[in-house]
Design an enzyme around this catalytic site. Structure first.
Site, PDB file in Angstrom:
ATOM      1  CD  GLU A   1       9.717  12.800  11.697  1.00 43.60           C
ATOM      2  OE1 GLU A   1       8.685  12.358  11.745  1.00 43.60           O
ATOM      3  OE2 GLU A   1      10.698  12.093  11.049  1.00 43.60           O
TER       4      GLU A   1
ATOM      5  CD  GLU B   1      12.808   0.470   9.712  1.00 44.30           C
ATOM      6  OE1 GLU B   1      13.260   1.395  10.244  1.00 44.30           O
ATOM      7  OE2 GLU B   1      13.345  -0.859   9.680  1.00 44.30           O
TER       8      GLU B   1
ATOM      9  CE  LYS C   1      -1.847   2.925   2.554  1.00 39.84           C
ATOM     10  NZ  LYS C   1      -1.835   4.180   1.807  1.00 39.84           N
TER      11      LYS C   1
ATOM     12  CB  CYS D   1      13.032   8.737   8.187  1.00 43.12           C
ATOM     13  SG  CYS D   1      14.073   7.592   7.360  1.00 43.12           S
TER      14      CYS D   1
HETATM   15  P1  NAD Z   1       2.272   8.326   7.615  1.00 39.63           P
HETATM   16  O1  NAD Z   1       2.578   7.720   8.949  1.00 39.63           O
HETATM   17  O2  NAD Z   1       1.279   9.522   7.699  1.00 39.63           O
HETATM   18  O3  NAD Z   1       1.767   7.363   6.510  1.00 39.63           O
HETATM   19  C1  NAD Z   1       2.643   6.383   6.111  1.00 39.63           C
HETATM   20  C2  NAD Z   1       1.827   5.188   5.714  1.00 39.63           C
HETATM   21  O4  NAD Z   1       0.880   4.834   6.414  1.00 39.63           O
HETATM   22  C3  NAD Z   1       1.146   5.891   4.212  1.00 39.63           C
HETATM   23  O5  NAD Z   1       0.776   4.836   3.440  1.00 39.63           O
HETATM   24  C4  NAD Z   1      -0.441   6.077   5.090  1.00 39.63           C
HETATM   25  O6  NAD Z   1      -1.374   6.141   3.961  1.00 39.63           O
HETATM   26  C5  NAD Z   1      -0.533   4.728   5.972  1.00 39.63           C
HETATM   27  N1  NAD Z   1      -1.533   5.008   6.902  1.00 39.63           N
HETATM   28  C6  NAD Z   1      -1.778   6.247   7.744  1.00 39.63           C
HETATM   29  N2  NAD Z   1      -2.742   5.904   8.708  1.00 39.63           N
HETATM   30  C7  NAD Z   1      -2.957   4.643   8.595  1.00 39.63           C
HETATM   31  C8  NAD Z   1      -3.579   3.794   9.480  1.00 39.63           C
HETATM   32  N3  NAD Z   1      -4.568   4.199  10.536  1.00 39.63           N
HETATM   33  N4  NAD Z   1      -3.158   2.222   9.232  1.00 39.63           N
HETATM   34  C9  NAD Z   1      -2.439   1.884   8.374  1.00 39.63           C
HETATM   35  N5  NAD Z   1      -1.723   2.617   7.659  1.00 39.63           N
HETATM   36  C10 NAD Z   1      -2.067   3.941   7.605  1.00 39.63           C
HETATM   37  O7  NAD Z   1       3.515   9.061   7.298  1.00 39.63           O
HETATM   38  P2  NAD Z   1       4.006   9.932   6.136  1.00 39.63           P
HETATM   39  O8  NAD Z   1       3.470  11.346   6.387  1.00 39.63           O
HETATM   40  O9  NAD Z   1       3.544   9.196   4.911  1.00 39.63           O
HETATM   41  O10 NAD Z   1       5.718   9.855   6.096  1.00 39.63           O
HETATM   42  C11 NAD Z   1       6.210  10.706   6.958  1.00 39.63           C
HETATM   43  C12 NAD Z   1       6.916   9.644   8.110  1.00 39.63           C
HETATM   44  O11 NAD Z   1       7.482   8.852   7.831  1.00 39.63           O
HETATM   45  C13 NAD Z   1       7.859  10.680   8.980  1.00 39.63           C
HETATM   46  O12 NAD Z   1       7.396  10.437  10.374  1.00 39.63           O
HETATM   47  C14 NAD Z   1       8.979   9.787   8.683  1.00 39.63           C
HETATM   48  O13 NAD Z   1      10.021  10.048   9.747  1.00 39.63           O
HETATM   49  C15 NAD Z   1       8.643   8.559   8.691  1.00 39.63           C
HETATM   50  N6  NAD Z   1       9.709   7.498   7.732  1.00 39.63           N
HETATM   51  C16 NAD Z   1      10.576   6.905   8.602  1.00 39.63           C
HETATM   52  C17 NAD Z   1      11.275   6.145   7.818  1.00 39.63           C
HETATM   53  C18 NAD Z   1      12.164   5.184   8.388  1.00 39.63           C
HETATM   54  O14 NAD Z   1      12.754   4.157   7.924  1.00 39.63           O
HETATM   55  N7  NAD Z   1      12.538   5.071   9.738  1.00 39.63           N
HETATM   56  C19 NAD Z   1      11.482   6.428   6.495  1.00 39.63           C
HETATM   57  C20 NAD Z   1      10.988   7.229   5.890  1.00 39.63           C
HETATM   58  C21 NAD Z   1       9.999   7.848   6.389  1.00 39.63           C
END
Ligand code: NAD
Length: 476
Positions: free
Chosen positions: A380, A248, A173, A282
């Site tokens: 963040e 992650e 997804k 991230c």
């Molecule tokens: P997000 O948490 O808003 O979304 C991530 C994914 O989860 C998306 O596909 C989203 O549609 C899905 N999602 C949202 N709500 C959900 C739910 N209730 N159940 C299941 N899935 C759901 O994050 P974002 O805004 O897309 O990305 C930014 C964040 O990702 C930042 O906090 C960043 O640090 C983190 N990130 C971490 C890493 C790592 O490896 N640690 C790498 C990249 C990004």
């Protein structure tokens, strides 16, 4: 360009018929309307992925042949690298040379795990008594891979490549901002020859399609990358079905410059550490910790360099600062900048920008005199905003570095090798870079301590997350 759901090697409209807009953040244009999966689509896809997982076509396939499918997919992606990289830039707003790096790493990741498929082995165990005991490593089953928008295809490969190598089947997804390269990947997986149901792509909302995947009893494992807030929700939603979960999550990584560092490369490293990928990384080095005796010098040069990072057309090869991913993200980052202006000293950037009268751009922004307790230090931001803090001695530097709920990464800049290794051991983070920053490789595990999550992407460790261990006892 494919814009439907990819289920069972077939392109399908969403059960509801709904579609959503994908917007180019640099131009504000709608570049695609993509089918929007809901719970019904998730049910149907889980059935396909489960049927494939249990099928002879998948179960009886030799591990080496499974690996070959991944390396074939790597070859096909490498052939299409320029097109896929351009698509990544159009949907994400990052500059084209960065997208090319992302897609190159995706190719490398597919190849790396293609190589692992036939090297997954158990152990023989030295148990007491007249027994022969050994372990088998077996695929966990159907995997839901939920990924964010910042490295859309790259992070997806970090999940689906090891999952398929381990013998699982996958439902990917993508984030709703950036589903297009995942769909391009589906075309490639079809051409590479994966059997129906082995790899599926469901674009859709997080709270609908994403949550449905997490709660579904037919999904055995969720590999999630995203924010810490949603990561906690994934843990809660997965608990009911005792889901295996890898998280992650976010970060607020310290990048520490000691006075004895090669300051020229440290300053360059500090700049790349925060402004690469518009700070939507991230592991971004978003807290720059500088030893007090060189702090003014570092800040002055860094501010100089930051002012030269002019936002521009991400497709232009001379641009070094693209557009942030969406209007919503731009608003979030700007609200942090406003809070920074009240609490700390702005020395570069600080404003939203447009390019050719359009787009969600933000200037490379640097705040000096930042301290723990400030929002720009503790939270963040996920944008091109750097907070500079200062410290006197090594112990204070280490304490400041660890003064965070997160533990994803850290940077250390010094010419003193003893100090470098000692500090690396003292920092609570999943990755520590010494005299470099933002280095990644498929062979190097990546993941977090503390609120940055648990489990690891990449490396051999990642495979463990997609495998069960079965112990077998034989009486002799
Ligand atoms: P997000 O948490 O808003 O979304 C991530 C994914 O989860 C998306 O596909 C989203 O549609 C899905 N999602 C949202 N709500 C959900 C739910 N209730 N159940 C299941 N899935 C759901 O994050 P974002 O805004 O897309 O990305 C930014 C964040 O990702 C930042 O906090 C960043 O640090 C983190 N990130 C971490 C890493 C790592 O490896 N640690 C790498 C990249 C990004």
């Amino acid at each position: 360009m494919k814009t439907d759901l990819f289920i069972n090697n077939d392109w399908r409209s969403a059960a509801s018929g709904d579609r959503f807009d994908v917007v180019n953040p640099a131009t504000e244009e709608v570049i695609a309307q993509v089918a929007k999966a809901n719970e019904d689509d998730v049910d149907m896809t889980v059935d396909s992925a489960r049927a494939c997982f249990e099928s002879d076509a998948w179960q009886q396939m030799n591990a080496r042949d499974r690996g070959r499918l991944l390396t074939k997919a790597a070859d096909l992606l490498a052939e299409r690298l320029p097109d896929v990289a351009k698509l990544e830039t159009l949907e994400n707003g990052k500059v084209l040379f960065e997208s090319k790096i992302d897609i190159s790493m995706s190719v490398e990741t597919l190849r790396y795990y293609g190589g692992w498929a036939d090297k997954i082995t158990g152990e023989t165990l030295p148990v007491n008594g007249p027994f022969f005991a050994y372990t088998l490593r077996e695929p966990v089953g159907v995997v839901g891979a939920i990924v964010p928008w910042n490295f859309p295809l790259n992070i997806a490969t970090w999940k689906f490549a090891p999952a398929l190598a381990a013998g699982c089947t996958v439902i990917l997804k993508p984030a709703s901002e950036t589903p297009l390269t995942a769909l391009a990947m589906a075309e490639i997986m079809l051409e590479a020859g994966f059997p129906p149901g082995a790899f599926n792509v469901l674009p859709g909302g997080g709270s609908t399609a994403g949550a449905a995947l997490v709660k579904h009893p037919g999904v055995d494992k969720i590999s999630f990358t995203g924010s810490t807030e949603i990561g906690k929700q994934v843990m809660r939603d997965g608990a009911e079905t005792v889901k295996r979960v890898t998280l992650e999550l976010g970060g607020k990584s310290p990048n520490i410059i000691f006075a004895d560092a090669d300051l020229k490369s440290a300053i360059r490293g500090a700049q790349n550490g925060i402004f690469y990928g518009k700070g939507e990384v991230c592991a971004a080095g978003s807290r720059l910790l500088v030893q007090r005796s060189v702090k003014d010098q570092v800040v002055e040069q860094l501010a100089e360099r930051s002012k030269k990072l002019e936002p521009g057309d991400p497709l232009d090869k001379n641009t070094r600062m693209g557009a942030v991913v969406s209007k919503k993200q731009q608003e979030t980052v700007l609200s942090y900048i406003e809070s920074g202006k009240r609490e700390a000293t702005l020395v570069a950037g600080g404003s939203a920008r447009e390019v050719n009268g359009k787009g969600y751009f933000i200037e490379a922004t640097v705040f000096d005199d930042a301290k723990p307790g400030m929002k720009i230090v503790d939270e963040e931001i996920f944008g091109p905003v750097l907070a500079v803090l200062s410290f006197d001695d090594v112990e204070e530097g280490i304490a400041l570095a660890n003064e965070t709920i997160f533990g994803l990464a850290a940077g250390i800049w010094t010419k003193d090798i003893q100090k470098a290794h000692r500090v690396a051991r003292s920092i609570k983070a999943g990755t520590v870079w010494i005299n470099t920053y933002n280095m990644y490789d498929p062979a190097a595990p990546f993941g977090g301590y503390k609120a940055s999550g648990y489990g690891r992407d990449l490396g051999r460790e990642s495979l463990d997350g997609f495998l069960e261990t079965k112990t077998v006892w034989v009486a002799l």
